[in-house]
Write an enzyme that holds these catalytic residues in place. Structure first.
Site, PDB file in Angstrom:
ATOM      1  N   GLU A  29       0.824  -1.230   0.000  1.00  0.00           N
ATOM      2  CA  GLU A  29       0.000   0.000   0.000  1.00  0.00           C
ATOM      3  C   GLU A  29       0.852   1.272   0.000  1.00  0.00           C
ATOM      4  OE1 GLU A  29      -2.978  -0.249   3.132  1.00  0.00           O
ATOM      5  OE2 GLU A  29      -4.001  -1.890   2.127  1.00  0.00           O
ATOM      6  N   GLU A  72      -5.409  -8.723   0.046  1.00  0.00           N
ATOM      7  CA  GLU A  72      -6.113  -8.347   1.282  1.00  0.00           C
ATOM      8  C   GLU A  72      -7.571  -8.139   0.912  1.00  0.00           C
ATOM      9  OE1 GLU A  72      -4.607  -5.367   4.013  1.00  0.00           O
ATOM     10  OE2 GLU A  72      -2.549  -5.688   3.315  1.00  0.00           O
TER      11      GLU A  72
HETATM   12  O1  AHR Z   1      -4.882  -5.854   7.397  1.00  0.00           O
HETATM   13  C1  AHR Z   1      -4.730  -4.693   8.140  1.00  0.00           C
HETATM   14  C2  AHR Z   1      -4.094  -3.571   7.341  1.00  0.00           C
HETATM   15  O2  AHR Z   1      -4.953  -3.199   6.305  1.00  0.00           O
HETATM   16  C3  AHR Z   1      -2.802  -3.891   6.643  1.00  0.00           C
HETATM   17  O3  AHR Z   1      -1.700  -3.736   7.462  1.00  0.00           O
HETATM   18  C4  AHR Z   1      -2.767  -2.885   5.537  1.00  0.00           C
HETATM   19  O4  AHR Z   1      -2.038  -3.336   4.433  1.00  0.00           O
HETATM   20  C5  AHR Z   1      -4.216  -2.618   5.239  1.00  0.00           C
HETATM   21  O5  AHR Z   1      -4.502  -1.273   5.173  1.00  0.00           O
END
Ligand code: AHR
Length: 496
Positions: free
Chosen positions: A172, A292
């Site tokens: 990110e 994610e």
């Molecule tokens: O999964 C929690 C957080 O969410 C992670 O660290 C990040 O990559 C995302 O914003």
């Protein structure tokens, strides 16, 4: 409600990759410390890992875990986490305001993954880290022997290289909150250099570049377009992150439509990749790593009561059936896009927005979302099918026209059978007429259903669990199946 679906085993999307059923372990909250790692727990193994958690992970069929972050990775020095466990430095985790004791590092994680039957997708630091640090991690993990860092790995007990195949080049990096956040131009420059050095050391690795951190990120889709244009030839995947929650109106039917929003987002990202492919006149397709994805109720425990601690609860969501329906719908979207989405990681795995919860010195709990994923995980390696589902839609104020049923259908060549996965998000039973182009019968119908707000708890862990209804239908090309209101259904159809 009535619905119809047409299923033809020759109408194939693609094979569902194993890595579509991945997850994520980050050094944050009780994910590692007091999660997978609790040396004083009664089930702890010789490395301090809870074996009751490992059993759950194996049963869930998790194929790979992304590690060690997440936001954590952008200020993490992997060299702090190797060597003698008693002399490793305690560092500040800048991302989460925690103390990182470095009791778990690369070598421990590889041992855990081996025991849990999963691969590791390794993330490198593109915040405070340099391309050289990233390349040295590849050397440590994958270079056979004879160099400084490979000798260190051998000294630390692993003679054979780990041969880690998948590598996230940062996390990110578009987000202002990210340690060392970069502009898209600066990120591509740094990531390209890291990719060059990493690939010189191991030409077999596959690289995942950072896409936008969320569908609503202010720089989406410009970020993605820029990094794709600048790094197309150096990378294999574009990363996609998407978490869903109730929107301001707290309307349940709006929340249940989140998979529709997810589907639209995946489609947009696919189109962006195709646009850049066209512009560059390339023959190569950039694959998507949705590394994610999940439901994340952001109002819950976002801040530490005691900052600069280790293994304290943070962002622990306790999921109910409604959450499982959204997770199930999102999983169907991934399956239906499996020609492009080759990696999927439900984030995270243990305690932190996770399907598995643990009690310190106590039991492990399988949440509703655990079952939503587990029910479908046998589809790895099967062929996902294009299938036309005709069902009523409703208008979600936030996400637009949404079908009452999300679905995916896979065909298993070996067994000569189909796995239909149907998520009924309506408050009515849905009767589906399933039409095949061959004669089939129902072998099993597994249902996950309850009241929308029902959860599994440590006291009542079996409140929401899948129930198998073995009923026989006559062999036919046309089979009626009933999906209870608010339910996830796995239906196994066998060829006659
Ligand atoms: O999964 C929690 C957080 O969410 C992670 O660290 C990040 O990559 C995302 O914003």
């Amino acid at each position: 409600m009535k619905a119809k679906v047409y299923i033809d085993k020759n109408n194939i999307i693609d094979v569902v990759s194993d890595e579509l059923f991945g997850s994520f372990i980050e050094h944050v909250g009780r994910s590692v410390y007091n999660g997978i790692y609790e040396p004083t727990h009664f089930t702890a193994d010789e490395n301090g890992f809870r074996q009751d958690v490992i059993s759950c992970v194996k049963e869930m069929n998790v194929s790979c875990v992304r590690y060690p972050g997440g936001n954590f990775v952008s200020a993490y020095d992997w060299k702090d986490g190797i060597g003698d466990i008693n002399t490793r430095p305690v560092r500040l985790s800048l991302a989460w305001k925690e103390l990182e004791p470095n009791k778990v590092g690369v070598d421990e994680m590889m041992k855990w993954a081996k025991k849990s039957n999963c691969e590791v997708i390794m993330a490198v630091n593109m915040g405070t880290g340099t391309p050289k640090d990233a390349a040295e991690l590849v050397e440590y993990c994958n270079f056979p022997c004879g160099s400084f860092w490979s000798s260190k790995r051998i000294e630390h007990g692993s003679i054979n290289p780990y041969n880690i195949k998948y590598w996230c080049v940062g996390n990110e990096m578009d987000g202002g909150y990210q340690i060392g956040a970069l502009t898209a131009e600066d990120y591509s420059k740094k990531a390209n250099e890291a990719a060059k050095q990493m690939r010189i050391i191991d030409e077999n690795i596959e690289l995942i570049m950072c896409g936008s951190s969320a569908p609503w990120s202010p720089t989406f889709p410009e970020w993605d377009l820029t990094v794709l244009r600048n790094s197309y030839n150096n990378m294999d995947y574009l990363s996609v992150h998407a978490y869903y929650d109730y929107v301001g109106n707290n309307d349940i039917s709006d929340f249940l439509a989140a998979p529709k929003a997810f589907e639209k987002h995946i489609l947009k990202v696919r189109n962006i990749c195709d646009q850049v492919k066209e512009e560059l006149k390339s023959d190569k397709n950039i694959k998507l790593a949705v590394d994610e994805w999940n439901v994340w109720h952001t109002a819950v425990g976002e801040k530490h009561e005691t900052p600069w601690s280790t293994g304290e609860a943070l962002i622990e969501n306790h999921y109910d059936l409604a959450d499982a329906l959204v997770v199930g719908g999102m999983l169907s979207v991934l399956i239906n896009n499996c020609d492009r989405v080759k990696i999927g990681c439900i984030a995270q795995l243990v305690n932190v927005i996770a399907p598995i919860l643990t009690k310190v010195n106590g039991e492990v709990l399988k949440q509703t979302t655990y079952y939503a994923v587990k029910m479908l995980s046998e589809c790895k390696g099967m062929k996902a099918l294009v299938h036309d589902l005709y069902v009523e839609n409703y208008l979600s104020p936030t996400h637009g026209e949404t079908p009452y049923v999300f679905s995916s259908v896979c065909y298993c060549e070996k067994k000569g059978g189909y796995v239909g996965y149907f998520v009924n998000i309506s408050n009515e039973e849905c009767e589906i007429e399933t039409t095949f182009n061959e004669i089939v019968s129902v072998e099993d119908h597994v249902v996950l259903t309850a009241e929308l707000s029902d959860k599994n708890t440590f006291e009542k862990p079996n409140t929401v669990i899948p129930v198998s209804n073995k009923y026989s239908t006559k062999n036919s090309k046309n089979i009626m199946v009933k999906l209870p209101k608010y339910s996830i259904n796995k239906i196994i159809f066998t060829g006659a």
